[in-house]
Write a protein that holds these residues in place. Structure first.
Motif, PDB file in Angstrom:
ATOM      1  N   GLY A  58       2.952  -8.748 -10.620  1.00 58.70           N
ATOM      2  CA  GLY A  58       2.045  -9.809 -11.045  1.00 58.70           C
ATOM      3  C   GLY A  58       0.620  -9.324 -11.187  1.00 58.70           C
ATOM      4  N   LEU A  59       0.149  -8.543 -10.214  1.00 57.52           N
ATOM      5  CA  LEU A  59      -1.216  -8.024 -10.281  1.00 57.52           C
ATOM      6  C   LEU A  59      -1.367  -7.039 -11.433  1.00 57.52           C
ATOM      7  CD1 LEU A  59      -4.014  -7.962  -8.991  1.00 57.52           C
ATOM      8  CD2 LEU A  59      -3.204  -6.150  -7.473  1.00 57.52           C
ATOM      9  N   LEU A  60      -0.332  -6.242 -11.691  1.00 58.21           N
ATOM     10  CA  LEU A  60      -0.400  -5.275 -12.785  1.00 58.21           C
ATOM     11  C   LEU A  60      -0.477  -5.982 -14.135  1.00 58.21           C
ATOM     12  CD1 LEU A  60      -0.398  -2.253 -13.406  1.00 58.21           C
ATOM     13  CD2 LEU A  60       2.097  -2.356 -13.553  1.00 58.21           C
ATOM     14  N   GLN A  61       0.223  -7.090 -14.293  1.00 66.97           N
ATOM     15  CA  GLN A  61       0.140  -7.847 -15.542  1.00 66.97           C
ATOM     16  C   GLN A  61      -1.265  -8.403 -15.755  1.00 66.97           C
ATOM     17  OE1 GLN A  61       3.466 -10.569 -16.556  1.00 66.97           O
ATOM     18  NE2 GLN A  61       4.478  -9.798 -14.709  1.00 66.97           N
ATOM     19  N   VAL A  62      -1.884  -8.871 -14.684  1.00 68.42           N
ATOM     20  CA  VAL A  62      -3.251  -9.383 -14.799  1.00 68.42           C
ATOM     21  C   VAL A  62      -4.204  -8.271 -15.214  1.00 68.42           C
ATOM     22  CG1 VAL A  62      -5.171 -10.391 -13.512  1.00 68.42           C
ATOM     23  CG2 VAL A  62      -2.856 -11.240 -13.151  1.00 68.42           C
ATOM     24  N   VAL A  63      -4.035  -7.095 -14.626  1.00 67.57           N
ATOM     25  CA  VAL A  63      -4.905  -5.962 -14.957  1.00 67.57           C
ATOM     26  C   VAL A  63      -4.686  -5.512 -16.396  1.00 67.57           C
ATOM     27  CG1 VAL A  63      -5.325  -3.530 -14.430  1.00 67.57           C
ATOM     28  CG2 VAL A  63      -5.158  -5.194 -12.578  1.00 67.57           C
ATOM     29  N   VAL A 114      -2.081   1.720  -6.216  1.00 67.55           N
ATOM     30  CA  VAL A 114      -2.451   2.950  -6.924  1.00 67.55           C
ATOM     31  C   VAL A 114      -2.178   2.804  -8.418  1.00 67.55           C
ATOM     32  CG1 VAL A 114      -1.865   5.387  -7.208  1.00 67.55           C
ATOM     33  CG2 VAL A 114      -2.157   4.436  -4.917  1.00 67.55           C
ATOM     34  N   ARG A 115      -1.048   2.191  -8.778  1.00 67.62           N
ATOM     35  CA  ARG A 115      -0.741   1.983 -10.200  1.00 67.62           C
ATOM     36  C   ARG A 115      -1.765   1.066 -10.857  1.00 67.62           C
ATOM     37  NH1 ARG A 115       4.668   1.545  -8.320  1.00 67.62           N
ATOM     38  NH2 ARG A 115       4.554  -0.729  -8.479  1.00 67.62           N
ATOM     39  N   VAL A 116      -2.192   0.049 -10.134  1.00 70.96           N
ATOM     40  CA  VAL A 116      -3.185  -0.880 -10.683  1.00 70.96           C
ATOM     41  C   VAL A 116      -4.505  -0.168 -10.945  1.00 70.96           C
ATOM     42  CG1 VAL A 116      -4.629  -2.862 -10.087  1.00 70.96           C
ATOM     43  CG2 VAL A 116      -2.163  -2.981  -9.737  1.00 70.96           C
ATOM     44  N   VAL A 117      -4.969   0.610  -9.972  1.00 66.43           N
ATOM     45  CA  VAL A 117      -6.245   1.308 -10.129  1.00 66.43           C
ATOM     46  C   VAL A 117      -6.146   2.376 -11.217  1.00 66.43           C
ATOM     47  CG1 VAL A 117      -7.977   2.705  -8.943  1.00 66.43           C
ATOM     48  CG2 VAL A 117      -6.861   0.828  -7.738  1.00 66.43           C
ATOM     49  N   LYS A 118      -5.009   3.061 -11.301  1.00 66.80           N
ATOM     50  CA  LYS A 118      -4.816   4.040 -12.372  1.00 66.80           C
ATOM     51  C   LYS A 118      -4.830   3.365 -13.738  1.00 66.80           C
ATOM     52  CE  LYS A 118      -2.292   7.772 -10.047  1.00 66.80           C
ATOM     53  NZ  LYS A 118      -1.014   8.524  -9.978  1.00 66.80           N
ATOM     54  N   LEU A 163     -13.335  -1.965  -4.305  1.00 64.88           N
ATOM     55  CA  LEU A 163     -11.944  -2.246  -3.975  1.00 64.88           C
ATOM     56  C   LEU A 163     -11.865  -2.589  -2.494  1.00 64.88           C
ATOM     57  CD1 LEU A 163      -8.933  -2.244  -4.836  1.00 64.88           C
ATOM     58  CD2 LEU A 163      -8.860   0.176  -4.201  1.00 64.88           C
ATOM     59  N   ARG A 164     -11.275  -3.736  -2.179  1.00 67.67           N
ATOM     60  CA  ARG A 164     -11.151  -4.190  -0.797  1.00 67.67           C
ATOM     61  C   ARG A 164      -9.676  -4.319  -0.433  1.00 67.67           C
ATOM     62  NH1 ARG A 164     -15.156  -2.349  -0.741  1.00 67.67           N
ATOM     63  NH2 ARG A 164     -17.247  -3.150  -0.296  1.00 67.67           N
ATOM     64  N   LEU A 165      -9.276  -3.589   0.629  1.00 73.40           N
ATOM     65  CA  LEU A 165      -7.869  -3.503   1.018  1.00 73.40           C
ATOM     66  C   LEU A 165      -7.629  -3.927   2.456  1.00 73.40           C
ATOM     67  CD1 LEU A 165      -7.162   0.019  -0.531  1.00 73.40           C
ATOM     68  CD2 LEU A 165      -6.732  -2.197  -1.588  1.00 73.40           C
ATOM     69  N   GLN A 166      -8.575  -4.571   3.076  1.00 73.67           N
ATOM     70  CA  GLN A 166      -8.434  -4.951   4.480  1.00 73.67           C
ATOM     71  C   GLN A 166      -7.166  -5.778   4.700  1.00 73.67           C
ATOM     72  OE1 GLN A 166     -11.569  -7.508   5.848  1.00 73.67           O
ATOM     73  NE2 GLN A 166     -10.328  -8.289   7.515  1.00 73.67           N
ATOM     74  N   HIS A 210      -2.460   8.034  -0.358  1.00 72.36           N
ATOM     75  CA  HIS A 210      -2.893   6.890  -1.163  1.00 72.36           C
ATOM     76  C   HIS A 210      -4.413   6.773  -1.154  1.00 72.36           C
ATOM     77  CE1 HIS A 210       1.243   5.477   0.221  1.00 72.36           C
ATOM     78  NE2 HIS A 210       1.367   5.617  -1.087  1.00 72.36           N
ATOM     79  N   PHE A 211      -4.997   6.968   0.022  1.00 69.55           N
ATOM     80  CA  PHE A 211      -6.451   6.845   0.131  1.00 69.55           C
ATOM     81  C   PHE A 211      -7.158   7.878  -0.738  1.00 69.55           C
ATOM     82  CE2 PHE A 211     -10.352   8.428   2.100  1.00 69.55           C
ATOM     83  CZ  PHE A 211     -11.130   7.282   2.086  1.00 69.55           C
ATOM     84  N   HIS A 212      -6.688   9.114  -0.716  1.00 70.11           N
ATOM     85  CA  HIS A 212      -7.345  10.164  -1.492  1.00 70.11           C
ATOM     86  C   HIS A 212      -7.239   9.891  -2.994  1.00 70.11           C
ATOM     87  CE1 HIS A 212      -8.425  12.600   1.895  1.00 70.11           C
ATOM     88  NE2 HIS A 212      -7.170  12.773   2.287  1.00 70.11           N
ATOM     89  N   VAL A 213      -6.092   9.385  -3.438  1.00 71.33           N
ATOM     90  CA  VAL A 213      -5.939   9.061  -4.864  1.00 71.33           C
ATOM     91  C   VAL A 213      -6.877   7.923  -5.253  1.00 71.33           C
ATOM     92  CG1 VAL A 213      -4.351   8.183  -6.606  1.00 71.33           C
ATOM     93  CG2 VAL A 213      -3.573   9.901  -4.981  1.00 71.33           C
TER      94      VAL A 213
END
Length: 314
Positions: free
Chosen positions: A103-108, A131-135, A147-150, A159-162
């Protein structure tokens, strides 16, 4: 019984001057309305619905907060973000546990201009999906600033380094800012604190969590001490009021809240009129305590210690 929507439309159409004034006033308040209020206002009449749908500026920043977050699904999010016409720049999904990676990927994909993405507490999202969304944003020449991931679990160092490299690629001038535990306690979601990402690798346990710096001047002045008292909340105990690091012998156990308190804050904070124990401001607000339940310290011994503790940096 008349339809409220048709009745409102007829009233607006009855006076062109009144309709113009109403629409003018409406545009002034739309940007101050939260998402539930906008969605409710769209159902009042056709004039409101068309005016809200035509205003692209109010849909560039979408924030889903309680209580709407518990009912938000992927389909509902797609319908809401469709009002942006691909111009969405800021999306905040706070504790939206029904939102998935797809769902989030479709929005992006439909909104490649997103600059700020806040997804704290969205437990159905996975690190690989994020990671796919940010890429995806980076491939579409996106300029993701924040980007907030709390509250998201299972984020590993890889994942963090990517994510960190993608954010740095989008914003190479991003500077690191100190993050204090007291700010985290007072505002649950620190959105605009100047940091590209709210999580980091803990220097103590090497897990990806929120990392806090010590606000005490003596700790910040000494480099070795500054690095020693920097870490996640599981590795370093901190005062729930000032956010300073705590030594085991400094922890005061006689408190009326869920957080630990240092000796300085223990003396400064108002005391319970029943048990003479202090409570930090965060828990006092959460539990609904009033000023009548607590009294300021008045003992000569406690007041005499305050200047000494302050001079020592406590």
């Amino acid at each position: 019984m008349d339809n409220p929507s048709s009745t409102s439309d007829s009233l607006l159409a009855g006076s062109s001057g009144g309709a113009a004034e109403l629409r003018g006033a409406l545009f002034l308040v739309l940007e101050y309305l939260r998402l539930p209020e906008l969605l409710t206002l769209r159902q009042v009449c056709r004039a409101y619905r068309d005016s809200i749908a035509a205003d692209e500026l109010i849909w560039r920043h979408i924030s889903v907060e309680p209580p709407l977050n518990s009912r938000l699904t992927d389909d509902a999010l797609l319908r809401i973000t469709s009002f942006t016409r691909g111009n969405l720049t800021s999306l905040a999904l706070l504790d939206c546990r029904r939102i998935t990676d797809d769902g989030l990927l479709q929005v992006v994909n439909r909104n490649p201009s997103i600059k700020k993405l806040y997804i704290p507490g969205c437990s159905s999202l996975t690190p690989d999906g994020i990671v796919r969304v940010v890429k995806q944003l980076a491939e579409h020449n996106g300029y993701l600033e924040c980007l907030r991931l709390q509250g998201l679990h299972q984020i590993k160092a890889v994942h963090f380094h990517v994510l960190n490299s993608l954010l740095y690629q989008s914003n190479p001038r991003a500077a690191s800012h100190p993050h204090f535990y007291r700010d985290f306690c007072s505002v649950r979601y620190n959105i605009d604190d100047g940091r590209p990402m709210d999580v980091d690798i803990c220097p103590k346990c090497n897990n990806v969590r929120m990392i806090f710096d010590c606000p005490r001047e003596d700790c910040r002045m000494m480099r070795n001490k500054r690095n020693a008292c920097r870490g996640c909340f599981l590795c370093i105990e901190r005062c729930g009021e000032c956010g300073g690091c705590l030594d085991p012998e400094e922890v005061v156990e006689e408190i009326a809240c869920l957080h630990l308190l240092c000796a300085g804050c223990w003396l400064h904070l108002p005391k319970c009129t029943t048990c003479n124990s202090p409570c930090c401001k965060q828990d006092a607000a959460a539990f609904g305590f009033s000023s009548a339940d607590f009294a300021l310290p008045t003992s000569s011994f406690g007041l005499s210690l305050l200047p000494t503790l302050k001079s020592c940096g406590i």
